[in-house]
Structures are given as C-alpha cells and as structure tokens.
Scaffold this motif. Structure first.
Motif, mmCIF file in Angstrom:
data_model
loop_
_atom_site.group_PDB
_atom_site.id
_atom_site.type_symbol
_atom_site.label_atom_id
_atom_site.label_comp_id
_atom_site.label_asym_id
_atom_site.label_seq_id
_atom_site.Cartn_x
_atom_site.Cartn_y
_atom_site.Cartn_z
ATOM 1 N N ASN A 76 1.086 -1.513 0.086
ATOM 2 C CA ASN A 76 0.031 0.324 0.117
ATOM 3 C C ASN A 76 1.172 0.864 0.257
ATOM 4 N N PRO A 77 1.544 1.381 -1.365
ATOM 5 C CA PRO A 77 2.938 2.294 -1.119
ATOM 6 C C PRO A 77 1.820 4.166 -0.904
ATOM 7 N N LEU A 78 0.554 4.104 -1.092
ATOM 8 C CA LEU A 78 -0.254 5.165 -0.955
ATOM 9 C C LEU A 78 -0.147 6.123 -0.365
ATOM 10 N N THR A 79 -0.069 4.716 1.115
ATOM 11 C CA THR A 79 0.079 5.593 2.779
ATOM 12 C C THR A 79 1.369 6.417 2.921
ATOM 13 N N HIS A 80 2.039 5.715 2.000
ATOM 14 C CA HIS A 80 3.609 6.130 3.035
ATOM 15 C C HIS A 80 3.660 7.769 3.080
ATOM 16 N N ALA A 81 3.089 8.454 2.294
ATOM 17 C CA ALA A 81 3.006 10.375 2.376
ATOM 18 C C ALA A 81 2.851 10.542 3.328
ATOM 19 N N PRO A 82 3.288 11.541 3.909
ATOM 20 C CA PRO A 82 2.713 11.926 6.071
ATOM 21 C C PRO A 82 1.673 13.128 5.222
ATOM 22 N N THR A 83 1.630 13.224 4.164
ATOM 23 C CA THR A 83 0.964 14.501 4.075
ATOM 24 C C THR A 83 -0.350 14.629 3.416
ATOM 25 N N GLY A 84 -0.539 12.588 2.649
ATOM 26 C CA GLY A 84 -1.553 12.462 2.203
ATOM 27 C C GLY A 84 -3.016 12.072 2.652
ATOM 28 N N GLY A 85 -4.073 11.203 1.973
ATOM 29 C CA GLY A 85 -5.107 11.786 3.459
ATOM 30 C C GLY A 85 -5.334 13.049 3.322
ATOM 31 N N ALA A 86 -6.272 12.295 4.918
ATOM 32 C CA ALA A 86 -6.977 13.499 5.461
ATOM 33 C C ALA A 86 -6.536 14.302 6.653
ATOM 34 N N SER A 87 -6.754 15.235 7.313
ATOM 35 C CA SER A 87 -5.989 15.008 9.448
ATOM 36 C C SER A 87 -7.525 15.761 9.636
ATOM 37 N N TYR A 88 -7.963 13.846 10.774
ATOM 38 C CA TYR A 88 -8.973 14.870 11.218
ATOM 39 C C TYR A 88 -8.483 14.503 13.153
ATOM 40 N N ALA A 89 -9.148 15.328 13.509
ATOM 41 C CA ALA A 89 -9.585 15.629 14.963
ATOM 42 C C ALA A 89 -9.873 14.570 16.195
ATOM 43 N N VAL A 90 -8.756 13.783 16.571
ATOM 44 C CA VAL A 90 -8.853 12.852 17.277
ATOM 45 C C VAL A 90 -9.900 12.556 17.714
ATOM 46 N N ASP A 91 -11.237 13.366 17.990
ATOM 47 C CA ASP A 91 -12.508 13.075 18.499
ATOM 48 C C ASP A 91 -13.359 12.997 17.054
ATOM 49 N N ALA A 92 -13.189 13.857 16.099
ATOM 50 C CA ALA A 92 -14.159 13.181 15.515
ATOM 51 C C ALA A 92 -13.741 11.939 15.241
ATOM 52 N N VAL A 93 -12.517 11.616 14.755
ATOM 53 C CA VAL A 93 -12.469 9.534 14.419
ATOM 54 C C VAL A 93 -13.556 8.734 15.479
ATOM 55 N N PHE A 94 -13.206 9.513 16.473
ATOM 56 C CA PHE A 94 -14.114 8.745 17.586
ATOM 57 C C PHE A 94 -15.401 8.603 17.393
ATOM 58 N N GLN A 95 -15.828 10.008 17.335
ATOM 59 C CA GLN A 95 -17.576 10.390 16.558
ATOM 60 C C GLN A 95 -17.486 9.458 15.577
ATOM 61 N N TRP A 96 -16.898 9.092 14.675
ATOM 62 C CA TRP A 96 -17.126 8.112 13.606
ATOM 63 C C TRP A 96 -17.208 7.002 13.977
ATOM 64 N N VAL A 97 -16.176 6.065 15.026
ATOM 65 C CA VAL A 97 -16.399 4.998 15.704
ATOM 66 C C VAL A 97 -17.875 4.884 16.039
ATOM 67 N N GLN A 98 -17.873 5.500 16.838
ATOM 68 C CA GLN A 98 -19.387 5.595 17.913
ATOM 69 C C GLN A 98 -20.535 5.209 16.566
ATOM 70 N N SER A 99 -20.386 6.009 15.328
ATOM 71 C CA SER A 99 -21.426 5.937 14.533
ATOM 72 C C SER A 99 -21.820 4.536 14.184
ATOM 73 N N LEU A 100 -20.946 3.643 14.611
ATOM 74 C CA LEU A 100 -20.792 2.080 13.513
ATOM 75 C C LEU A 100 -21.844 1.205 14.036
ATOM 76 N N PRO A 101 -22.150 0.676 12.820
ATOM 77 C CA PRO A 101 -23.792 -0.612 13.187
ATOM 78 C C PRO A 101 -22.723 -0.931 14.171
ATOM 79 N N PRO A 102 -24.594 -1.859 14.842
ATOM 80 C CA PRO A 102 -24.348 -2.180 15.895
ATOM 81 C C PRO A 102 -23.538 -3.686 16.467
ATOM 82 N N ASP A 103 -23.228 -3.851 15.319
ATOM 83 C CA ASP A 103 -22.788 -5.567 14.921
ATOM 84 C C ASP A 103 -21.218 -5.376 15.081
#
Ligand code: SF4
Length: 187
Positions: free
Chosen positions: A39-66
């Motif tokens: 997965n070389p597309l994951t190597h560049a430190p500035t690729g992807g997107a920056s999310y606050a830790v709290d925003a990632v956790f909010q995504w975790v909380q929205s996951l399906p119950p199963d």
C-alpha cells in the motif's frame, strides 16, 4: 482539545481485517520502506486527510451495532503514537469494541517507544514486524512469515485468525470499488 490523526481511509465494515465484522482505520504516513509494500499510497505523511482524534472517535461511535471491533492499520500507525493512544483510550473507555493493531515495527522496537505500555494496555492483538516480500504469506493476516502475533488479552486466539477470509471487494454507496485483505485480487 484533542490532537489530530492523519488518516488514509476509514472503512466502516470489513470482514477481512480481523475476526468478525470490523471497522478499519488506515493511518497515513510510513517511513519504514518495506520492499514490495502492498500500500505505497499510504507512505506520504501529508496524504489522506487530517481528522481530530475526537472526530475519528465520533465516527467509531456511529458504527453499526453488530461491529465486533476496530482494526488499526496503515501506513505506520505507531508513527502517530500519541494521538493513536488518545483514540484508543476513548474506544476502551466508551465502547466494547476489540482492537487489533497492525504495525511494521517489531515487538522489541515497540517496547522501547515512550508510551509502549499505554498502547499495549489498549490493544487486544498486535501483529508486528516489517513486511518481507521473500517470505510472503497469503493467509492468517500475517502478510509475511516473520511477523509475530501478540495476544494481549483473552479476547482472541490464533484459531480466530485462521478463519479470516483473504480478500473482499467493497462496493461503496458512492459507487467506488475498494479491495481489501491479505491476498487481494488484481482487477
Ligand atoms: S510498514 Fe507497512 S506500510 Fe510501511 S512500508 Fe512496510 S508494509 Fe508498507
């Protein structure tokens, strides 16, 4: 205020990144340069997107119950160790999700990192070591034979990893086709 994680991709539902139905966080950035990296597309430190830790956790909380758990992969997750620990502290404190961590660092290298004991107290299974192309394995989620599994709680056993399928193709609601797994097909 929480710090930020550089994220390559958030996948809400996968069955090939650990036992059961799991959400996957692929973190962005890796300097380990394993030849043949999948997965070389994951190597560049500035690729992807920056999310606050709290925003990632909010995504975790929205996951399906199963959802059985959360898998952290990359990129190299431990090159963002501090915000990763912040995320996993919230996951442990507020959910029952299991946590599986893939890292290119060896277990011995991890033990020398500041924060190692905090990290390992928040993870159920840690799969460690560089990807070695010459000893590639296309099953067990290991990737290559040198990698080592560390079962840090009683939640899973090695047999649970024997059951995990090698690949999946996800058709996202927006029409994007995503391929994942330890032995993904070439389309
Ligand atoms: S540690 Fe993982 S992401 Fe980084 S180069 Fe090795 S295989 Fe690729």
């Amino acid at each position: 205020m929480s710090s930020a994680l550089q994220v390559h991709h958030l996948e809400p539902s996968s069955k090939v990144n650990g036992p059961g139905q799991r959400a996957v966080v692929w973190l962005q950035g890796c300097t380990l340069a394993c030849p043949g990296c999948f997965n070389p597309l994951t190597h560049a430190p500035t690729g992807g997107a920056s999310y606050a830790v709290d925003a990632v956790f909010q995504w975790v909380q929205s996951l399906p119950p199963d959802t059985a758990g959360l898998t952290i992969s990359g990129g190299e997750p431990l090159q963002q160790l501090r915000p990763l620990i912040q995320l996993l502290q919230q996951v442990r404190a507020s959910t029952t999700l299991s946590v599986i961590l893939f890292t290119g660092y060896t277990w011995e290298e991890i033990q020398k990192m500041p924060g190692a004991s905090a990290l390992t107290s928040l993870v159920d299974v840690c799969i460690t070591g560089r990807y070695q192309q010459a000893s590639r394995l296309a099953h067990h989620l290991a990737g290559s034979a040198n990698k080592t599994f560390h079962f840090l709680t009683h939640r899973y056993t090695p047999a649970d990893f024997d059951q995990v399928e090698q690949a999946e193709i996800i058709l996202a609601p927006d029409g994007e086709i995503r391929i994942s797994g330890i032995n993904p097909p070439v389309l």
